[in-house]
Scaffold this motif. Structure first.
Motif, PDB file in Angstrom:
ATOM      1  N   LEU A  99      12.030  15.210   4.001  1.00  0.00           N
ATOM      2  CA  LEU A  99      10.550  14.910   3.938  1.00  0.00           C
ATOM      3  C   LEU A  99      10.152  13.328   4.026  1.00  0.00           C
ATOM      4  O   LEU A  99      10.828  12.610   3.353  1.00  0.00           O
ATOM      5  N   VAL A 100       9.412  12.989   5.010  1.00  0.00           N
ATOM      6  CA  VAL A 100       9.202  11.626   5.143  1.00  0.00           C
ATOM      7  C   VAL A 100       7.704  11.434   4.881  1.00  0.00           C
ATOM      8  O   VAL A 100       6.885  11.999   5.382  1.00  0.00           O
ATOM      9  N   ALA A 101       7.375  10.349   4.133  1.00  0.00           N
ATOM     10  CA  ALA A 101       5.785  10.513   3.761  1.00  0.00           C
ATOM     11  C   ALA A 101       5.692   8.921   3.450  1.00  0.00           C
ATOM     12  O   ALA A 101       6.421   7.993   3.525  1.00  0.00           O
ATOM     13  N   GLU A 102       4.227   8.472   3.542  1.00  0.00           N
ATOM     14  CA  GLU A 102       3.824   6.944   3.428  1.00  0.00           C
ATOM     15  C   GLU A 102       2.705   7.156   2.596  1.00  0.00           C
ATOM     16  O   GLU A 102       1.888   8.011   2.591  1.00  0.00           O
ATOM     17  N   GLY A 103       2.583   5.896   1.648  1.00  0.00           N
ATOM     18  CA  GLY A 103       1.334   5.970   0.790  1.00  0.00           C
ATOM     19  C   GLY A 103       1.651   4.572   0.023  1.00  0.00           C
ATOM     20  O   GLY A 103       2.143   3.536   0.355  1.00  0.00           O
ATOM     21  N   GLU A 104       1.271   4.604  -1.134  1.00  0.00           N
ATOM     22  CA  GLU A 104       1.139   3.427  -2.145  1.00  0.00           C
ATOM     23  C   GLU A 104       1.965   3.789  -3.565  1.00  0.00           C
ATOM     24  O   GLU A 104       1.679   4.730  -3.963  1.00  0.00           O
ATOM     25  N   ILE A 105       2.769   2.769  -4.018  1.00  0.00           N
ATOM     26  CA  ILE A 105       3.272   2.783  -5.448  1.00  0.00           C
ATOM     27  C   ILE A 105       2.784   1.408  -5.963  1.00  0.00           C
ATOM     28  O   ILE A 105       3.188   0.435  -5.502  1.00  0.00           O
TER      29      ILE A 105
END
Length: 325
Positions: free
Chosen positions: A111-117
């Motif tokens: 699973l590939v995802a993008e966002g903020e940490i």
């Protein structure tokens, strides 16, 4: 005294009004045998509260705990040929795929995802060992390439969570070709000056460790994770010698210079925030100012994130604001 009214009727009512209790409220730890309540286990990210044993966690649940507020968008991955070799053993390859998709609820093993940490934009990819042993097939190769291209296009670091039993035999030489393909994808990140961080989870074996899983700028592992090319049983049978205790486990590899850190899952998010911001030249994050973690199942109803496609152009694609996963 009426025997039917006072005894028989209440007894019948108690039988038919008895509520069914779900069978999955408790989980037994594989390491210590402790029975763990499902909510406490989920809040502790599937880590045993008694002995610290790290159990399996799906990529989606991992991302919900990793990204700020559990919010992330899925990066689209090109679909490969469904059955290039028309492979069949006890089952046809498409039938095995359908069973794995039904059992995991995911399209494939990564699973590939993008966002903020910690308010730091990233791209993340995670393998699911419960999907055909997390085996590396053409889709996994496409997923890593898509993650690297998205990271370069948006100038974000890439964090990869590996968990695999090796190459997927149903795709033969085509699965082995993903080793050089993913190596080239990692080189794209290095040429763009972007960090590539690898978190090795239990187990990471086979051709995965001979390619993208061991090419990170920073190598982190979860405690007691098995990390190897050939397993200890195969090595013992080959050299006919007894291997040392803890051989090929994360702590052993850390002592012998193959890893940078061994970090418990519950502390991994804070460490990734610190390392990512350091490598990107950003000031340290103030943990007190970070967004709250994603609510647990007991606090809120689960929701699916909004999925946005990955663009291969040099300019970042417009992202639809995701909702909570």
């Amino acid at each position: 005294m009426n025997w039917i009214t006072n005894y028989v009727r209440p007894r019948i009512n108690s039988i038919f009004s008895r509520r069914e209790v779900p069978e999955n409220l408790w989980t037994k730890c594989d390491e210590c045998g402790q029975m763990l309540f499902h909510r406490e286990l989920a809040e502790n990210l599937n880590v045993c509260t008694n002995c610290g044993h790290h159990m399996h966690i799906s990529p989606r649940k991992r991302f919900e705990a990793l990204f700020d507020g559990g919010v992330f968008g899925k990066v689209a991955v090109p679909a490969p040929l469904a059955d290039p070799l028309h492979f069949r053993d006890q089952k046809k390859y498409p039938d095995r795929m359908k069973a794995a998709q039904k059992g995991t609820g995911e399209e494939e093993a990564m699973l590939v995802a993008e966002g903020e940490i910690g308010r730091t934009p990233i791209v993340a990819a995670a393998q699911d060992f419960s999907f055909m042993g997390g085996s590396m097939g053409m889709y996994v190769g496409n997923a890593i390439i898509a993650a690297a291209e998205r990271a370069v296009a948006t100038h974000r670091p890439l964090i990869l969570f590996s968990a695999a039993g090796g190459a997927r035999m149903q795709e033969g030489i085509l699965s082995l070709m993903q080793m050089p393909r993913t190596t080239v994808a990692v080189q794209m990140l290095k040429e763009a000056g972007l960090p590539y961080i690898v978190v090795l989870t239990h187990p990471t074996t086979g051709g995965v460790t001979a390619s993208y899983a061991m090419l990170g700028d920073v190598q982190i592992a979860e405690p007691n994770a098995l990390i190897c090319f050939a397993g200890p049983r195969v090595i013992e049978q080959t050299i006919r010698e007894t291997l040392p205790d803890g051989f090929q486990r994360a702590e052993y590899l850390l002592d012998h210079g193959m890893l940078d850190r061994v970090t418990p899952r519950t502390k991994l998010r804070e460490e990734l925030i610190t390392i990512t911001r350091m490598l990107m030249g950003l000031p340290p994050a103030v943990l007190a100012d970070l967004p709250p973690p994603a609510p647990t199942e007991s606090d809120a109803e689960p929701a699916q994130p909004v999925m946005d496609p990955a663009e291969k152009s040099a300019e970042p694609a417009p992202v639809v604001p995701p909702v909570k996963s």
